[in-house]
Structure formats: C-alpha cells, structure tokens
Motif scaffolding. Structure first.
Motif, mmCIF file in Angstrom:
data_model
loop_
_atom_site.group_PDB
_atom_site.id
_atom_site.type_symbol
_atom_site.label_atom_id
_atom_site.label_comp_id
_atom_site.label_asym_id
_atom_site.label_seq_id
_atom_site.Cartn_x
_atom_site.Cartn_y
_atom_site.Cartn_z
ATOM 1 N N ALA A 94 0.831 -1.201 0.000
ATOM 2 C CA ALA A 94 0.000 0.000 0.000
ATOM 3 C C ALA A 94 0.868 1.254 0.000
ATOM 4 C CB ALA A 94 -0.927 -0.005 1.214
ATOM 5 N N TRP A 95 1.970 1.240 0.766
ATOM 6 C CA TRP A 95 2.833 2.422 0.827
ATOM 7 C C TRP A 95 3.543 2.647 -0.509
ATOM 8 C CZ3 TRP A 95 3.005 6.589 3.491
ATOM 9 C CH2 TRP A 95 4.124 7.421 3.415
ATOM 10 N N GLU A 105 3.012 6.009 -2.648
ATOM 11 C CA GLU A 105 4.127 6.878 -3.027
ATOM 12 C C GLU A 105 4.159 7.106 -4.534
ATOM 13 O OE1 GLU A 105 7.700 5.133 -1.144
ATOM 14 O OE2 GLU A 105 7.841 7.068 -0.122
ATOM 15 N N GLN A 106 3.885 6.060 -5.302
ATOM 16 C CA GLN A 106 3.857 6.222 -6.748
ATOM 17 C C GLN A 106 2.695 7.123 -7.175
ATOM 18 O OE1 GLN A 106 3.645 2.153 -8.053
ATOM 19 N NE2 GLN A 106 5.854 1.954 -8.246
ATOM 20 N N THR A 151 -2.545 5.039 4.707
ATOM 21 C CA THR A 151 -1.533 3.981 4.787
ATOM 22 C C THR A 151 -0.554 4.273 5.911
ATOM 23 O OG1 THR A 151 -1.739 3.647 2.398
ATOM 24 C CG2 THR A 151 0.185 2.699 3.486
ATOM 25 N N ALA A 152 -0.089 5.514 6.021
ATOM 26 C CA ALA A 152 0.824 5.875 7.108
ATOM 27 C C ALA A 152 0.137 5.733 8.461
ATOM 28 C CB ALA A 152 1.324 7.303 6.905
ATOM 29 N N GLY A 203 5.846 4.730 13.135
ATOM 30 C CA GLY A 203 5.205 6.016 12.912
ATOM 31 C C GLY A 203 6.020 6.970 12.069
ATOM 32 N N ARG A 204 7.148 6.518 11.528
ATOM 33 C CA ARG A 204 8.037 7.426 10.803
ATOM 34 C C ARG A 204 7.376 8.006 9.553
ATOM 35 N NH1 ARG A 204 9.955 2.253 10.426
ATOM 36 N NH2 ARG A 204 9.894 1.293 8.350
ATOM 37 N N ASP A 205 6.586 7.201 8.830
ATOM 38 C CA ASP A 205 5.952 7.730 7.620
ATOM 39 C C ASP A 205 4.900 8.775 7.977
ATOM 40 O OD1 ASP A 205 7.470 6.116 5.946
ATOM 41 O OD2 ASP A 205 6.031 4.468 6.020
ATOM 42 N N ALA A 206 4.140 8.527 9.038
ATOM 43 C CA ALA A 206 3.146 9.500 9.474
ATOM 44 C C ALA A 206 3.824 10.806 9.877
ATOM 45 C CB ALA A 206 2.341 8.932 10.638
ATOM 46 N N LEU A 207 4.944 10.699 10.582
ATOM 47 C CA LEU A 207 5.680 11.894 11.009
ATOM 48 C C LEU A 207 6.200 12.675 9.803
ATOM 49 C CD1 LEU A 207 6.502 13.196 13.701
ATOM 50 C CD2 LEU A 207 8.681 11.974 13.520
#
Length: 856
Positions: free
Chosen positions: A637-638, A642-643, A653-654, A670-674
């Motif tokens: 999903a990520w 991103e694409q 997704t984040a 949580g890095r992508d959400a941040l």
C-alpha cells in the motif's frame, strides 16, 4: 412432444411457481446455470412448450462471435415496434425504457440463452431488468455456462450485483448413474462405462447414445461426427457451412448460403439441427463446434468468406458480425472497413470491452491504414481500454498514437494525443511522465492561440495535477480552459472541467467545492455524458471518504451504481466497489470488506492507480485483524501510495502503519506519518493531519490539537475519550469507538472495548486490552471468543447478529434500514449474507432461528 427430461423436476417446478407469481403481479428472475451440455436449453424449451399460448414469450440467444452483436439477443427477441427500432439504432436509454415497458405487459417471459456470450450492452440491460423485475408482471430467465466464467468474465459483475428474494439461482447438476441407466435403457451395471465417459452430462449421454455405434465414442466430438457421417454428402456440406456461423443462422441468410434449405431435413430429423420459422440452429452449441473443429483451416476460410459475402449483401447487418467472419475469412480489408464503426457503436452503447477488441482487430492490420487513420484508432482504443480497466493496453495504444503523430505535421493532433497519453501514464503510476506529457501538450499548442485541442490539453493537465495534490496549479489550468471555451463559443469539455475544478476547491478546503462538483455532475448526467458522469461519481465518493462524510456515501454510491449499471465503465465500478467494501469494514463487517478488497486486487494488472482506493483499506483491516500478511500489505500500500503521490492514499496507509506500531509497541512504525505532517499543514488537510497526529500520540508524540477537524478527532487529540467515543458511535465505526473506550483507563469502559474487539475479531487490539485490564488489577479477564457458540453458530458479525434479531422481530428491510439509519440496499446485502451464513433460504426461516437462539 419434447424429449424426456430426467432429474429436472425441481427446476421446472421453480419456473412454474415464478410464472404464477408473475401472473399475480410479482415478477422474478431465474438464473439457470450449469456446465456445457447440462441441459439448460432442454429445461427452458420444455418450460416454453408448457406455457405456449398462455403467456407472451420473448426469446433470444447470445452468439459466440469474435465480438458479440450489440443487443444481439434482444434484437432477436423483439424485432418490431419502437423497441425494435431502438435496438437497431443502439439507443441505450430508449432500449431501457422500452424493454421495461414490454415486461410491464402481463404476463411476459423474457428468455435469454447463453448469457456468458452476451455483449456488455445486453448485460447492462439484463442487470437493469433484474433489479426491477419484482415490480413487473414478468419472468426473466437467463441461462449461462458457469464453467466458462473466468475470474475477470464480465458476467461475474452482473451476477454479483443480483440478489434478493426475487432472484432465483438454479444450477443443473449432472445426471445420476440411475438416470444415465434409464436413458441407456439398461441397468447401472450395463451403463457404467457410459456414465464414466460422460460424468452424467446429459448432452454427452444423449449424443453418445444417438451415435448408434457398437461401442461408446470416447468424446462428444466423435459422437456428433458419427451421426453427421450418416448423412448424404450435400447435407454434410450444408452443416459445415452453417457450423461456421455462431449460434443461429437466420432463414434468409441460410437460404443465401445454401439455396434450398429443405436439404436440411435429414439433419433435422436426426436431431442435429433445429429449424424454426426465423432461424436454423444446431441443437446444441457443442455439436456446432464439433463440426466446425474438424474442418481444415482452408475450408473454414472459404466457408466464412461465403458468409461474409452474404452478410454484405444484406441491409442492417450488425458490423460486429461482419468483422467476425472477415477475421475468420482472412479478409483484412473487410476487417479494417467495418471494425472501427463496430467499435464506435459498441463504445457508444457502453460496451467498452467489445469496443476495445474491435479497435484492436483493425489495428492488427495497420499496414492497410494510413498513419492518420492508425493514430486516430489508437487514441480511440486508448479511451476504450481505459474505461474497460485495461490500463496497460490503454497506455500502449496512447504511446503509439503519440509516436505516429510526431511523424506527421499536425501539432493540434499531436497535442491531443499527448493529453490522452498523460491520463494513461497517470493510470499506470507514471505520475511524473503524466505531468510532463500534459505540460508538453499545452506548451506545444499555446503559441497558436485558442483552439479546441489546447483546451483539451489544459483540462487533462488540470486532471493530472489535482490527482497529485497540486490543486492551485490544477485550478489555473482548468480556469484557463473554461475561459477558452467561452471565447471559442463551444465547450464540449465544460462539465468535466467543472467536476475537477470542484474537486480542486474541495481539496483546498473551499466550501464551494462540493456544490460545484455536484452541480457539474448533474449537468453531465443531464447531457448524457456517460464517461464523465462515471468519473464524477468516483471523485465524489473519494472526497466524501477522504473527509470522513461516511453518512453521505451510501446515497452517492447508490446513485452512481444506478446510473452506470445501465452502461459499462469497469474502471469507475472498481473504484466504487473499493469504497463500498471499505464502508462495510468501517461498520464492522471486516470479513466481507476484506474479501471484497482482496478480490479487487487479485489480478496483478489491477495494481495500478485504482489500487490507491483499495490497498490502504485492505492494509488497515489486515493490521486490525492481525493477519499474517499485514506487514506485506502495508508495504504494498505504501509503495502504491508513493507512486500515486496523493495524500488520499498516503495518509491512511501511514496511519495504518502507526496503528500497527501502537498495537505491537514499535514506535518506529510512525516514521511515515511523522514525515507526512508538513504536507498536511494547510487548509483542506485538517482531517488528514488529525488522523496522523491521533496515532502518533499513541506512539508517544506530545498531544497537538488541529482546528477545523471533525469532533471524533478533535476530542481524541484533547484527551476527551468520552466525547470521542460518542462521536465515533455517531459515525458508525465500532472499532474506533472501542479504541476511545480503551483510552479511558477505567475498568468498565475497557471491558466494553474488549467485548467489541473480540466481536470484531480484532485480535491485536484485544490482546492489548487484556494487558491493560491486568494493569488495572482486573483478576478475571474475560477469555477470548470460542470458535463457535450457541449464540452465534454461523460466525455472524456484530451487525449481522443485530439484523438477525430485527428479522426475528418481523421487521422489513425498509424498517430495519430506518432503525439502523442506513440505506435499504445496505440492509439487503446484510440480510443476504445472514441467510447465506445460516444456510436458510427465507427470512421466515432466519426469524425462526433467531427466536430459537433468543430462547436458548
């Protein structure tokens, strides 16, 4: 008197009952299925003989053509009057109103055989009728081969959309050994070899017996040919000629091909052919194929050439039929001459798959086309492939169109081709290329001043930009296109421009955006701009979901489905299906939601831009259920999000990844959400920001409020679990409500949260909740649910148990919908699922079971 039917009394009885109900004013649809040769035709013909003279019988058969005739079986069934004219013209709206009027005349039976070969326009009409049949004094009977329905077969979408008490599904089982023995005139012992060879297939059995040889032929082909070889050579030659015409041959065409059709009498007498006043047909399609399959290729070519010549001499012949025989005859010039028009008609009728197939047939013979002709056909094919959800084929066609246009001195045509290519690149996740192509088209055309081609390019530049969250740039392009349309005095793209302009404003938080999109959608619908309406509904539903307006989604989904089930736009339908399944999961039907979303992604070809609608929801369900592939789905999903370069997919997704971090105690998730937070610090992104912060708070980030976000998020971020829980209850999301109860730190709310998690099958959250209860010194923490219980023997979801109880109270679907504040259609789906899980066929049986469970 017809042939003896064995072991088909149940099916005939159901047809008789349905006809009696239709005569009383309540119609129904009967879907009669089975493998090839199971006896579907025998059953419906026996029924037809029974009711002959007592009802109006309209009958048609679908043809196994290279590309089926648009409205083919309906044109066979109704040849005269306004409906006959509408079918000939391919006027879809007139066909729909006309066919409904025909079935409103008591008492009418509409029989359509071999629906697995139906054209898409016919499928749309049948779906339209099946949804209205209960209110008509008519019986709709459809036969199809269920063993020929592959995963992507268009009939599957129709069958999946048909449900309710007035749709009856009858599958013909193979004959028993005793029945085979009776047909053979012997015992089960003497017929053992026959049964082993035929597996009880009635056609195989009867054909093998009719061969009259000492030994049973090893295949049906041998059985058919054994009968045919007993005929005089002129009769065999006539059968060979007819065998290259799929399904049926009209009597005038048969005469043109054969001269005197009385020479078919011997074939008719032995049961190979059926001759009716209007047409000649093999008694079974398998017999036709058996004869055709034995012909040398050179003979097939010559026989198809004769059919082609005869069809060309007749007026009003569907060009799709001409193309079929032109391909088989190797007449490339005829294919090129007729395929484009056949494709255009198919697409205009909404049959995008057929249209794409026909465009490909012409393009396969590109040596007979000029570069201008080939480029135009490539562009037309790209749009047909796009609407049919063939994204790779659409991209390939659009790329070739651009290459061809680049060799020709026509900047206007090249600009349009580039704009067409841009959308196909975007659909295939090549977002940077899409922006570049659309920008190149605008730059190429702008020096020449206002033109329809420049306006086209500006619109699709705006479409691509709004999809990658570059709203202000998108609005600039769309506004320029609108102004240009006014200066040109004609704006064929106005509704599409306004739909995407409304979307851009909505994404920027402008309160005028939703109204502008809805007005444009209504204008497109009034103008009959079918493709734009379909995409408009996709945009509307996606934005409602994005901004958490779940209560409005049912009505929009219903309106979009009602509009497009009379047409064929697979790309849009798959997007709607994704939101329908996500909505079911939000309301607690995780099993149904997950199954539906996985089905949308089970073909690698569908992991393009459309996946951004489905993958985030599927990943979140997997996280919450704790399925083994949860992390794999999150990664997929990520990557897809991103694409796509769209917050519409990136944020959920984040958030799902951060939720997994909360469930597993891994703050690094949580890095992508941040990382996304800076992109959400602007108007229109309040809900996105709040959703990310909500889960980051559970991973240890300091609380932070967001002005303008929905109350369920705002209360959570304030730490007001009670208000947040109440808000989520109004939303209708039991899982999120339970998360807020868990936040309370109080024993009773946490126990209630545990019950909700256990009921939903949210194993990770339930495990976390049990740990929290032990931390609260609860000594007797409730155990998890058993595999089955007396209270829920069929594994019903919480919502399904609730509906079962209301069925037990005697409520109708409409009354249940009012009680639960959901649409009647949603209740219809839940009731069908309850009946299936309980293995009962009526509401009364379900209600009785509910009463027994309550008594226990």
């Amino acid at each position: 008197m017809g042939p003896v039917l064995l072991e088909r009394d149940q099916e005939l009885s159901r047809l008789r009952t349905c006809l009696a109900e239709a005569a009383a004013g309540t119609g129904s649809a009967v879907l009669l299925s089975g493998e090839a040769g199971a006896g579907k035709t025998s059953v419906v013909r026996a029924f037809s003989r029974e009711v002959a003279g007592t009802v109006r019988m309209l009958a048609g058969t679908c043809d196994d053509l290279l590309s089926p005739r648009t409205f083919g079986p309906l044109r066979d069934a109704v040849r005269a009057g306004s409906l006959g004219d509408a079918l000939t013209r391919g006027d879809r709206d007139a066909v729909l109103s006309g066919i409904e009027a025909e079935l409103a005349r008591p008492t009418t039976v509409l029989l359509v055989e071999d629906v697995h070969w139906a054209d898409e326009a016919t499928l749309d009409v049948l779906r339209f009728l099946a949804r209205r049949i209960a209110d008509l004094p008519a019986l709709l009977v459809l036969t199809y081969r269920d063993d020929e329905l592959g995963r992507g077969h268009p009939l599957r979408r129709v069958l999946g959309a048909l449900g309710g008490e007035r749709v009856h599904r009858l599958r013909l089982a193979p004959l028993s050994r005793a029945a085979v023995a009776r047909l053979a005139g012997g015992t089960t012992a003497t017929s053992a070899r026959l049964y082993a060879l035929t597996a009880g297939n009635p056609f195989f059995v009867t054909e093998a017996l009719a061969a009259g040889s000492d030994g049973v032929p090893p295949t049906v082909v041998d059985a058919v040919l054994a009968r045919v070889r007993g005929l005089d050579r002129p009769v065999q030659s006539a059968l060979e000629q007819l065998a290259v015409v799929p399904s049926r041959v009209e009597v005038p065409l048969a005469r043109a091909l054969l001269g005197d059709i009385t020479l078919l009498a011997d074939a008719e007498h032995i049961g190979v052919l059926e001759v009716r006043p209007d047409a000649v047909a093999f008694r079974h399609e398998l017999a036709r194929r058996a004869v055709e399959g034995t012909l040398p290729r050179s003979v097939q070519i010559e026989l198809n050439a004769r059919v082609l010549a005869a069809l060309r001499d007749r007026d009003g012949v569907d060009p799709a039929r001409i193309v079929h025989h032109a391909v088989a005859a190797g007449d490339d010039a005829a294919v090129v001459a007729h395929a484009p028009e056949a494709a255009r008609r198919a697409c205009a009728a909404g049959a995008q798959d057929q249209g794409a197939m026909l465009y490909r047939a012409a393009l396969a013979r590109r040596e007979l086309l000029t570069r201008h002709e080939e480029a135009a056909l490539c562009e037309a094919d790209a749009w047909a492939e796009f609407h049919a959800n063939h994204r790779h084929e659409a991209l390939s066609a659009a790329e070739r169109a651009v290459r061809l246009r680049e060799r020709l001195d026509d900047r206007s045509a090249l600009g349009r081709a580039l704009a067409t290519l841009a959308l196909q690149q975007w659909t295939n996740m090549r977002t940077d290329d899409a922006v570049a192509s659309a920008s190149r088209a605008v730059d190429l055309l702008r020096p020449a001043g206002d033109s329809a081609a420049l306006q086209f390019a500006l619109v699709y530049l705006g479409v691509v930009l709004v999809n990658v969250d570059r709203e202000r740039e998108s609005l600039a392009a769309l506004d320029e296109a609108l102004a240009m349309g006014e200066r040109l005095g004609a704006d064929p793209l106005r509704t599409q421009t306004l739909i995407y302009r409304g979307r851009g404003l909505w994404q920027l938080g402008d309160p005028s955006g939703p109204d502008e999109l809805r007005r444009a959608l209504a204008q497109a619908s009034a103008a009959g701009e079918h493709g734009r309406v379909a995409l408009g509904y996709v945009n509307h539903v996606g934005l409602l979901w994005r901004y958490g307006r779940y209560g409005e989604i049912d009505a929009v989904l219903e309106a979009g489905a009602a509009y497009c089930r009379n047409r064929e736009f697979a790309t849009s339908e798959r997007a709607w299906d994704a939101y329908r399944h996500r909505l079911a999961a939000l309301r607690g039907d995780w099993a149904g939601g997950e199954a539906g979303l996985r089905a949308l992604l089970d073909d690698a070809d569908n992991h393009g831009m459309l996946a951004r609608h489905a993958l985030p929801g599927l990943a979140r369900i997997a996280v919450r259920r704790g399925t083994p592939d949860a992390r794999e789905l999150l990664a997929a999903a990520w990557e897809n999000a991103e694409q796509a370069k769209s917050l519409q997919a990136l944020v959920p997704t984040a958030a799902a990844a951060a939720e997994l971090g909360w469930l597993t105690g891994d703050p690094s998730l949580g890095r992508d959400a941040l990382a996304l937070l800076p992109r959400t610090a602007q108007p229109g992104r309040e809900r996105d920001r709040a959703e990310l912060l909500r889960w980051l708070r559970r991973l240890g980030r300091p609380a932070e409020t967001v002005d303008g976000c929905p109350e369920e998020f705002a209360a959570d971020l304030r730490g007001d679990w009670r208000t947040a829980a109440a808000a989520w209850e109004r939303v209708g999301d039991p899982y999120e409500r339970a998360v807020q109860l868990l936040d309370s730190g109080e024993i009773e709310p946490v126990l209630e949260a545990l019950a909700v998690f256990d009921g939903l099958g949210a194993a990770p959250a339930a495990l976390l909740t049990r740990r929290r209860l032990r931390e609260l010194d609860v000594r007797r923490v409730p155990r998890g649910p058993q595999a089955t219980t007396r209270a829920n023997p069929a594994g019903l979801t919480g919502r399904q148990l609730e509906i079962l109880g209301l069925l037990g109270d005697g409520l109708t679907n409409a009354e249940i919908a009012a009680r639960l504040v959901v649409s009647v259609r949603t209740v219809d789906h839940h009731v069908s699922a309850v009946l299936q899980k309980l293995d009962v066929s009526t509401r009364r049986e379900a209600a009785a079971l509910a009463a027994r469970l309550a008594a226990d």
